[in-house]
Design an enzyme around this catalytic site. Structure first.
Site: not given
Ligand code: GLN
Length: 389
Positions: A278, A362, A364
């Site tokens: 992410c 994600h 995870e």
């Molecule tokens: N879950 C995250 O790592 C989000 C990454 C980043 N803050 C976004 O909004 O794209």
């Protein structure tokens, strides 16, 4: 007669959610009294409100959950993705009067109040979600209080005063202050799956707002995990002679995280196996020379189809991001590995000249499906190949 909500909530207090475009929603306060502002986003996951609210990536975001009943299973001591509630606020349709779960130690409103987070229930979350989907995520504010006109004015003012997430470096605000070693695995929690391996690899994880389950899944696969503060720099990791580098998820705009981008570039250039999730994926992209963009309303949910471009296989994934990597800016030494089947946006890429890869969603889960857990195994084999090669 006593209003039934009084029984569950104590004294009912009203609240108003205002969006920067002027839309107002009137509801009931179910959290702390006061005011909050942030970017309003919707998450479509049907389960996992505790995991979502405790995910540091939601810092400065007010989360609305599209699933209508939230709070049914209370809050427990195991499911937090970090030790505290990070979302700037919560918006839901309906808070059930009763919660029921053998693990629960608190109700959702008790947790919200304890963590001093403002939240609103009883609004039309379908209408709100349609607005956000059509116009895009926008800034908003929740203010509690019973004088509706005054409260609405205050909420509108705060919604419009929020500067927006563009250009906001939040990783450094949520990161750990000190380095520490992570030891917990799923197996140790007695969750009935996974197995315990003795540590085979030393992974240094940069904490940009890391979720606990990522660290657990690494530990479960035989990694000794040292977590470093976001701004620790490459030297701090190199001094630990790591077998692998992990770049974590986290809140805010990846663009201003130059300390992380520089460190990621340096570590990849040394040929150390690197895995990003992410925000970590976005940071890895910036380190490779690509660009990131702000999305219209982002991806926040637990049922997003993503395709592995090499095999054609489709996986159902957990997502939470408002920024994305612009695939057209990836340099020639990077190859796209995954795309979103919702909007074709980039979901993963790998370096062709280094042992490094990353994923936008994600793997995870927490909450969400586990279809992408094999990405953790891929990281393990990358470290194994380097050790033996
Ligand atoms: N879950 C995250 O790592 C989000 C990454 C980043 N803050 C976004 O909004 O794209």
């Amino acid at each position: 007669m006593k209003h039934p909500l009084r029984h569950a909530l104590g004294d009912v207090q009203h609240a108003i959610l205002a969006l920067a475009d002027g839309t107002l929603f009137q509801g009931v306060s179910i959290g702390a009294a006061g005011a909050t502002s942030g970017e309003v986003v919707f998450n479509t996951a049907m389960t996992g409100y505790q995991e979502i609210l405790s995910d540091p990536s939601y810092s400065r975001q007010i989360v609305t959950l599209t699933y209508p009943h939230i709070g049914n299973t209370g809050i427990n001591t195991e499911d937090g993705e970090s030790p505290r509630l990070h979302a700037a606020g919560l918006v839901i349709k309906d808070l059930p009067l009763l919660m029921s779960n053998f693990r629960a130690t608190q109700t959702l409103p008790e947790w919200l109040r304890e963590q001093d987070v403002v939240a609103i229930a009883g609004i039309d979350t379908r209408k709100l979600t349609r607005i956000l989907r059509e116009k895009g995520a926008q800034n908003g504010a929740i203010v509690t209080g019973d004088d509706a006109v005054k409260v609405a004015e205050a909420a509108l003012e705060r919604a419009r005063a929020f500067p927006g997430l563009n250009g906001m470096d939040l990783a450094r605000t949520v990161t750990t202050k000190e380095a520490f070693e992570w030891r917990e695995t799923e197996w140790m929690l007695g969750r009935g799956f996974g197995q315990q391996h003795a540590p085979r690899f030393h992974v240094v994880a940069y904490d940009f707002g890391v979720k606990a389950n990522i660290l657990r899944m690494l530990a479960e696969r035989g990694c000794k995990v040292t977590v470093l503060p976001a701004e620790a720099g490459a030297q701090a990791a190199l001094a630990l002679q790591p077998d692998g580098i992990f770049l974590s998820n986290g809140p805010g705009d990846p663009g201003p995280c130059d300390y992380a981008i520089t460190a990621a570039r340096e570590l990849m250039d040394k040929g150390i196996p690197t895995f990003g999730i992410c925000l970590g994926h976005q940071i890895m992209a910036l380190a490779c020379g690509a660009r990131t963009i702000k999305m219209k309303f982002g991806h926040h949910g637990a049922n997003h189809p993503v395709q592995d471009v090499a095999t054609g296989e489709v996986m159902i994934t957990s997502q939470n991001h408002g920024f994305a990597v612009d695939a057209s800016t990836l340099p020639a030494n990077c190859a796209v590995t995954h795309v979103s089947l919702f909007d074709g946006s980039l979901q993963g890429f790998m370096r062709l000249d280094r042992p490094a890869f990353c994923f936008q969603g994600h793997p995870e889960a927490s909450p969400g499906p586990h279809d992408l857990a094999p990405l953790f195994d891929k990281f393990i084999s990358m470290m194994g190949d380097r050790q033996h090669g």
